[in-house]
Enzyme design. Structure first.
Site, PDB file in Angstrom:
ATOM      1  N   GLU A   1      24.468   0.079 -13.384  1.00  0.00           N
ATOM      2  CA  GLU A   1      25.190   1.319 -13.059  1.00  0.00           C
ATOM      3  C   GLU A   1      26.614   1.271 -13.610  1.00  0.00           C
ATOM      4  O   GLU A   1      27.138   2.258 -14.113  1.00  0.00           O
ATOM      5  CB  GLU A   1      25.227   1.513 -11.539  1.00  0.00           C
ATOM      6  CG  GLU A   1      23.859   1.783 -10.944  1.00  0.00           C
ATOM      7  CD  GLU A   1      23.922   2.371  -9.538  1.00  0.00           C
ATOM      8  OE1 GLU A   1      25.024   2.430  -8.965  1.00  0.00           O
ATOM      9  OE2 GLU A   1      22.859   2.758  -9.024  1.00  0.00           O
TER      10      GLU A   1
ATOM     11  N   ARG B   1      43.540   5.519 -15.799  1.00  0.00           N
ATOM     12  CA  ARG B   1      42.786   6.773 -15.797  1.00  0.00           C
ATOM     13  C   ARG B   1      41.278   6.505 -15.662  1.00  0.00           C
ATOM     14  O   ARG B   1      40.596   7.144 -14.865  1.00  0.00           O
ATOM     15  CB  ARG B   1      43.056   7.548 -17.103  1.00  0.00           C
ATOM     16  CG  ARG B   1      42.387   8.886 -17.109  1.00  0.00           C
ATOM     17  CD  ARG B   1      42.591   9.618 -18.429  1.00  0.00           C
ATOM     18  NE  ARG B   1      42.134  10.990 -18.340  1.00  0.00           N
ATOM     19  CZ  ARG B   1      42.177  11.845 -19.352  1.00  0.00           C
ATOM     20  NH1 ARG B   1      42.677  11.485 -20.519  1.00  0.00           N
ATOM     21  NH2 ARG B   1      41.735  13.079 -19.190  1.00  0.00           N
TER      22      ARG B   1
ATOM     23  N   GLU C   1      29.905  -9.799 -21.017  1.00  0.00           N
ATOM     24  CA  GLU C   1      29.026 -10.334 -19.968  1.00  0.00           C
ATOM     25  C   GLU C   1      28.369 -11.627 -20.440  1.00  0.00           C
ATOM     26  O   GLU C   1      28.123 -11.801 -21.651  1.00  0.00           O
ATOM     27  CB  GLU C   1      27.946  -9.273 -19.662  1.00  0.00           C
ATOM     28  CG  GLU C   1      27.037  -9.641 -18.518  1.00  0.00           C
ATOM     29  CD  GLU C   1      25.990  -8.565 -18.236  1.00  0.00           C
ATOM     30  OE1 GLU C   1      25.987  -7.510 -18.911  1.00  0.00           O
ATOM     31  OE2 GLU C   1      25.161  -8.798 -17.341  1.00  0.00           O
TER      32      GLU C   1
ATOM     33  N   HIS D   1      29.734   3.529 -17.356  1.00  0.00           N
ATOM     34  CA  HIS D   1      31.116   4.016 -17.518  1.00  0.00           C
ATOM     35  C   HIS D   1      31.622   3.555 -18.875  1.00  0.00           C
ATOM     36  O   HIS D   1      31.864   2.372 -19.085  1.00  0.00           O
ATOM     37  CB  HIS D   1      31.977   3.502 -16.362  1.00  0.00           C
ATOM     38  CG  HIS D   1      31.537   4.062 -15.044  1.00  0.00           C
ATOM     39  ND1 HIS D   1      32.114   5.169 -14.483  1.00  0.00           N
ATOM     40  CD2 HIS D   1      30.509   3.710 -14.230  1.00  0.00           C
ATOM     41  CE1 HIS D   1      31.478   5.474 -13.360  1.00  0.00           C
ATOM     42  NE2 HIS D   1      30.504   4.594 -13.184  1.00  0.00           N
ATOM     43  N   ARG D   2      31.732   4.525 -19.789  1.00  0.00           N
ATOM     44  CA  ARG D   2      31.939   4.196 -21.203  1.00  0.00           C
ATOM     45  C   ARG D   2      33.374   4.352 -21.677  1.00  0.00           C
ATOM     46  O   ARG D   2      33.833   3.622 -22.542  1.00  0.00           O
ATOM     47  CB  ARG D   2      31.062   5.118 -22.076  1.00  0.00           C
ATOM     48  CG  ARG D   2      29.590   5.009 -21.830  1.00  0.00           C
ATOM     49  CD  ARG D   2      28.869   6.259 -22.267  1.00  0.00           C
ATOM     50  NE  ARG D   2      29.182   7.375 -21.369  1.00  0.00           N
ATOM     51  CZ  ARG D   2      28.776   8.627 -21.546  1.00  0.00           C
ATOM     52  NH1 ARG D   2      28.050   8.933 -22.593  1.00  0.00           N
ATOM     53  NH2 ARG D   2      29.103   9.575 -20.688  1.00  0.00           N
TER      54      ARG D   2
ATOM     55  N   SER E   1      25.588 -14.200 -21.460  1.00  0.00           N
ATOM     56  CA  SER E   1      24.399 -13.878 -22.243  1.00  0.00           C
ATOM     57  C   SER E   1      23.213 -14.737 -21.835  1.00  0.00           C
ATOM     58  O   SER E   1      23.253 -15.967 -21.959  1.00  0.00           O
ATOM     59  CB  SER E   1      24.687 -14.099 -23.733  1.00  0.00           C
ATOM     60  OG  SER E   1      23.473 -14.014 -24.453  1.00  0.00           O
TER      61      SER E   1
ATOM     62  N   ARG F   1      32.348   5.928  -7.728  1.00  0.00           N
ATOM     63  CA  ARG F   1      31.690   4.747  -7.131  1.00  0.00           C
ATOM     64  C   ARG F   1      32.205   4.349  -5.751  1.00  0.00           C
ATOM     65  O   ARG F   1      31.629   3.444  -5.135  1.00  0.00           O
ATOM     66  CB  ARG F   1      31.787   3.567  -8.098  1.00  0.00           C
ATOM     67  CG  ARG F   1      31.146   3.827  -9.452  1.00  0.00           C
ATOM     68  CD  ARG F   1      29.687   4.215  -9.354  1.00  0.00           C
ATOM     69  NE  ARG F   1      29.112   4.438 -10.700  1.00  0.00           N
ATOM     70  CZ  ARG F   1      27.841   4.739 -10.915  1.00  0.00           C
ATOM     71  NH1 ARG F   1      27.009   4.883  -9.907  1.00  0.00           N
ATOM     72  NH2 ARG F   1      27.403   4.943 -12.154  1.00  0.00           N
TER      73      ARG F   1
HETATM   74  C1  LIG Z   1      25.807   8.835  -7.360  1.00  0.00           C
HETATM   75  C2  LIG Z   1      25.422   8.680  -8.808  1.00  0.00           C
HETATM   76  C3  LIG Z   1      24.100   8.853  -9.175  1.00  0.00           C
HETATM   77  C4  LIG Z   1      23.713   8.715 -10.517  1.00  0.00           C
HETATM   78  N1  LIG Z   1      22.414   8.889 -10.862  1.00  0.00           N
HETATM   79  C5  LIG Z   1      22.035   8.740 -12.153  1.00  0.00           C
HETATM   80  C6  LIG Z   1      20.672   8.898 -12.559  1.00  0.00           C
HETATM   81  O1  LIG Z   1      19.792   9.177 -11.747  1.00  0.00           O
HETATM   82  N2  LIG Z   1      20.336   8.718 -13.866  1.00  0.00           N
HETATM   83  C7  LIG Z   1      21.294   8.431 -14.823  1.00  0.00           C
HETATM   84  O2  LIG Z   1      20.966   8.282 -16.000  1.00  0.00           O
HETATM   85  N3  LIG Z   1      22.594   8.258 -14.466  1.00  0.00           N
HETATM   86  C8  LIG Z   1      22.987   8.408 -13.173  1.00  0.00           C
HETATM   87  N4  LIG Z   1      24.301   8.230 -12.830  1.00  0.00           N
HETATM   88  C9  LIG Z   1      25.262   7.833 -13.878  1.00  0.00           C
HETATM   89  C10 LIG Z   1      26.079   9.055 -14.333  1.00  0.00           C
HETATM   90  O3  LIG Z   1      25.240  10.031 -14.953  1.00  0.00           O
HETATM   91  C11 LIG Z   1      27.148   8.596 -15.347  1.00  0.00           C
HETATM   92  O4  LIG Z   1      26.519   8.016 -16.471  1.00  0.00           O
HETATM   93  C12 LIG Z   1      28.111   7.577 -14.777  1.00  0.00           C
HETATM   94  O5  LIG Z   1      28.523   7.952 -13.489  1.00  0.00           O
HETATM   95  C13 LIG Z   1      29.340   7.460 -15.691  1.00  0.00           C
HETATM   96  O6  LIG Z   1      30.079   8.644 -15.580  1.00  0.00           O
HETATM   97  P1  LIG Z   1      30.809   9.310 -16.820  1.00  0.00           P
HETATM   98  O7  LIG Z   1      29.856   9.615 -17.935  1.00  0.00           O
HETATM   99  O8  LIG Z   1      31.603  10.471 -16.268  1.00  0.00           O
HETATM  100  O9  LIG Z   1      31.828   8.139 -17.224  1.00  0.00           O
HETATM  101  P2  LIG Z   1      32.336   7.703 -18.680  1.00  0.00           P
HETATM  102  O10 LIG Z   1      31.214   7.285 -19.531  1.00  0.00           O
HETATM  103  O11 LIG Z   1      33.400   6.676 -18.440  1.00  0.00           O
HETATM  104  O12 LIG Z   1      32.950   9.010 -19.284  1.00  0.00           O
HETATM  105  C14 LIG Z   1      34.194   9.535 -18.768  1.00  0.00           C
HETATM  106  C15 LIG Z   1      34.302  10.998 -19.153  1.00  0.00           C
HETATM  107  O13 LIG Z   1      34.404  11.114 -20.579  1.00  0.00           O
HETATM  108  C16 LIG Z   1      33.730  12.290 -21.001  1.00  0.00           C
HETATM  109  N5  LIG Z   1      32.602  11.906 -21.865  1.00  0.00           N
HETATM  110  C17 LIG Z   1      32.072  10.666 -22.006  1.00  0.00           C
HETATM  111  N6  LIG Z   1      31.096  10.663 -22.896  1.00  0.00           N
HETATM  112  C18 LIG Z   1      30.978  11.930 -23.324  1.00  0.00           C
HETATM  113  C19 LIG Z   1      30.107  12.562 -24.239  1.00  0.00           C
HETATM  114  N7  LIG Z   1      29.148  11.888 -24.874  1.00  0.00           N
HETATM  115  N8  LIG Z   1      30.257  13.869 -24.455  1.00  0.00           N
HETATM  116  C20 LIG Z   1      31.211  14.552 -23.819  1.00  0.00           C
HETATM  117  N9  LIG Z   1      32.065  14.030 -22.911  1.00  0.00           N
HETATM  118  C21 LIG Z   1      31.950  12.727 -22.677  1.00  0.00           C
HETATM  119  C22 LIG Z   1      33.232  12.996 -19.730  1.00  0.00           C
HETATM  120  O14 LIG Z   1      34.224  13.902 -19.302  1.00  0.00           O
HETATM  121  C23 LIG Z   1      33.112  11.855 -18.754  1.00  0.00           C
HETATM  122  O15 LIG Z   1      33.172  12.268 -17.396  1.00  0.00           O
HETATM  123  C24 LIG Z   1      24.695   8.388 -11.511  1.00  0.00           C
HETATM  124  C25 LIG Z   1      26.018   8.215 -11.108  1.00  0.00           C
HETATM  125  C26 LIG Z   1      26.394   8.353  -9.781  1.00  0.00           C
HETATM  126  C27 LIG Z   1      27.830   8.140  -9.399  1.00  0.00           C
END
Ligand SMILES: Cc1cc2nc3c(=O)[nH]c(=O)nc-3n(C[C@H](O)[C@H](O)[C@H](O)COP(=O)(O)OP(=O)(O)OC[C@H]3O[C@@H](n4cnc5c(N)ncnc54)[C@H](O)[C@@H]3O)c2cc1C
Length: 212
Positions: free
Chosen positions: A68, A167, A80, A72-73, A82, A176
């Site tokens: 999980e 940020r 990590e 967060h990308r 290996s 989280r």
């Molecule tokens: C309670 C919960 C349940 C979840 N359930 C699932 C699930 O069932 N299946 C699943 O696959 N994932 C699930 N996730 C993961 C979720 O979909 C996100 O991948 C994860 O929370 C990371 O969030 P993020 O993409 O906002 O963060 P980051 O990857 O850190 O991105 C930060 C922000 O950058 C922008 N951004 C990043 N990449 C892009 C892009 N390619 N295009 C446009 N804007 C971008 C967006 O504004 C994003 O919010 C879950 C997460 C939570 C918290």
């Protein structure tokens, strides 16, 4: 599970000065107007002043938690251990009998109820040990670590270095530390929140207020 802050360069002052450079201004100490500025920036999604800094953590957690975490990308860096190069340690997530969760409700509205279920705890324990025994047998037969590890369960522990900026940390914490997040990642996110509070108390207060 463990999360430890190894080093950081993150402060409320750095946020304020990053924002005030727009007007050619810098401050040495935070004043009341600077505290209001931090709150204003956060409320209005002016995110870039919160990117000047970093936190470097060491985290030990099971693979199902890292899976999980690594979603967060943006603004996050990971390295990590290996399983291709080292034999993994016999260290598993083992919930106690009184810490087994049941999932009730419908998709999008699940609730998790903690119950006492010694049989379930035992099944998790035995399944992990069985997988571990096969892992050992495969290694003894000379199978490469990268292939032998494929029998190991998501409950085995891993370790990583995790760096992020304020940020990206706040975005991680928003998702989280939320009640909807899985209990195990929430536990570690709350520890990261404690470090965030220590290093950037004004920003952390403003972020907490935004969550209400
Ligand atoms: C309670 C919960 C349940 C979840 N359930 C699932 C699930 O069932 N299946 C699943 O696959 N994932 C699930 N996730 C993961 C979720 O979909 C996100 O991948 C994860 O929370 C990371 O969030 P993020 O993409 O906002 O963060 P980051 O990857 O850190 O991105 C930060 C922000 O950058 C922008 N951004 C990043 N990449 C892009 C892009 N390619 N295009 C446009 N804007 C971008 C967006 O504004 C994003 O919010 C879950 C997460 C939570 C918290």
């Amino acid at each position: 599970m463990k999360l430890k802050l190894l080093s950081h360069d993150a402060s409320d002052l750095a946020v304020v000065n990053a924002a005030r450079v727009s007007y050619g201004k810098q401050v040495e100490e935070l004043g009341d107007s600077d505290k209001k500025l931090i709150s204003y920036l956060l409320r209005n999604n002016h995110g870039t002043p919160f990117e000047h800094g970093y936190f470097r953590f060491h985290v030990e957690a099971p693979i199902f938690v890292f899976r999980e975490w690594h979603r967060h990308r943006i603004g996050h860096s990971y390295n990590e251990i290996s399983g291709r190069y080292v034999e993994l340690e016999k260290n598993f997530y083992e919930p106690a009998a009184n810490n087994i969760r049941k999932q009730v409700g419908k998709p999008g509205h699940y609730e998790y109820i903690t119950v006492y279920d010694p049989e379930a705890a035992d099944m998790i324990f035995v399944a992990q040990r069985t997988a571990w025994n096969y892992y050992q047998q495969l290694l003894e037969r000379g199978v490469a670590k990268e292939q032998a590890r494929t029998v190991l369960p998501l409950g085995i522990y891993s370790e990583m270095y995790w760096s992020c900026n304020p940020r990206s940390l706040m975005h991680f914490l928003t998702l989280r530390t939320n009640q909807d997040a899985m209990k195990e990642i929430r536990y570690l996110a709350n520890q990261a929140l404690g470090y965030f509070q220590d290093c950037m108390p004004v920003t952390c207060d403003a972020w907490v207020n935004l969550q209400k």
